[in-house]
Design an enzyme around this catalytic site. Structure first.
Site, short mmCIF file in Angstrom:
data_model
loop_
_atom_site.label_atom_id
_atom_site.label_comp_id
_atom_site.label_asym_id
_atom_site.label_seq_id
_atom_site.Cartn_x
_atom_site.Cartn_y
_atom_site.Cartn_z
N HIS A 64 0.86 -1.19 0.00
CA HIS A 64 0.00 0.00 0.00
C HIS A 64 0.89 1.23 0.00
O HIS A 64 0.73 2.10 -0.82
CB HIS A 64 -0.95 -0.01 1.20
N GLU A 118 0.74 7.94 -3.78
CA GLU A 118 1.64 7.57 -2.68
C GLU A 118 2.90 8.43 -2.68
O GLU A 118 3.39 8.84 -1.63
CB GLU A 118 2.00 6.08 -2.76
N HIS A 122 3.14 10.82 0.46
CA HIS A 122 4.09 10.27 1.45
C HIS A 122 5.56 10.41 1.02
O HIS A 122 6.40 10.82 1.82
CB HIS A 122 3.78 8.80 1.73
#
Ligand code: U2P
Length: 229
Positions: A64, A118, A122
């Site tokens: 993930h 992502e 992040h």
């Protein structure tokens, strides 16, 4: 007199950062959560699931994300809007990304949307440690190193719709990796608590598993289902 002195110190710090070419958005973090999801639980829940354009993913945990976090609980996000996801920087990793980091969101797509999200949310908060290629490469290496499905099946825990003790699942992973994982559950349409995501903690270099400074709240029952995929 004092305020002027503080101002002077700030100015000196600013000049030093400029000299070192450290970006002003540089944001520190304490560790990473490396989060893997079980596709059977993603698909067997109230949210819809679509297989990627490349076909049904293998019956294995999928990545993930690799999320910078603070020991205090929170996390930084969207740290550098100027740093765009750039497929050309990870062209050597793309075929591994498709098998190890498959998208399950709808409508069906090739995964670039997931990886862009992502990276933007992040990855840009870890740029002081890892550039874009290093970031995705680190996640792929961690997946291989953890080999979660193997750790679980060695302990007799298999994705066969059976229920297993939460403690038993944690113990199997701890024995294989050396550190206690965080487990997150979701519910299937019959409200069964099921194994959804596994959190491992990683040092700021993105290479070594560590004991989690703080574990996420997993919303699991004491016995949880490991759904088929
Ligand atoms: O938990 C729901 C979503 O919140 C984001 N999250 C959660 C915990 C954490 O430590 N860091 C974090 O970012 C995740 O968002 P996503 O990356 O999926 O957008 C998680 O899915």
């Amino acid at each position: 007199m004092k305020p002027n002195f503080s101002l002077f110190i700030c100015f000196v710090c600013f000049l030093t950062l400029q000299q070192l070419h450290l970006p002003c958005f540089a944001q520190d973090f304490d560790f990473f959560y490396f989060v893997q999801q079980w596709p059977g639980a993603y698909c067997d829940s109230r949210q819809s699931c679509c297989y990627p354009k490349t076909g049904k993913p293998a019956a294995d945990f999928g990545i993930h994300g690799l999320w910078p976090n603070y020991k205090s609980g929170g996390w930084p996000q969207n740290c550098n809007p100027d740093s765009e996801f750039d497929e050309s920087q990870i062209s050597d990793l793309l075929s591994n990304m498709q098998t190890e980091w498959p998208t399950l969101s709808c409508p069906s797509n090739d995964g670039v949307k997931f990886w862009t999200h992502e990276w933007t949310k992040h990855g840009t908060c870890a740029e002081s440690e890892l550039d874009q290629h290093d970031y995705f490469h680190a996640a792929l290496k961690l997946k291989q190193k953890a080999n979660l499905l193997h750790a679980l099946s060695n302990a007799g825990i298999k994705p066969n719709d059976e229920f297993y003790g939460l403690r038993e699942i944690k113990k199997a992973i701890e024995e294989a990796i050396g550190f206690t994982p965080g487990i997150e559950c979701n519910k299937d349409s019959s409200h069964n608590s099921q194994l959804y995501q596994i959190y491992l903690c990683v040092d700021t270099s993105g290479a070594e598993f560590i004991e989690c400074p703080v574990l996420p709240h997993g919303r699991c029952d004491s016995r949880i289902q490991f759904p088929k995929f």
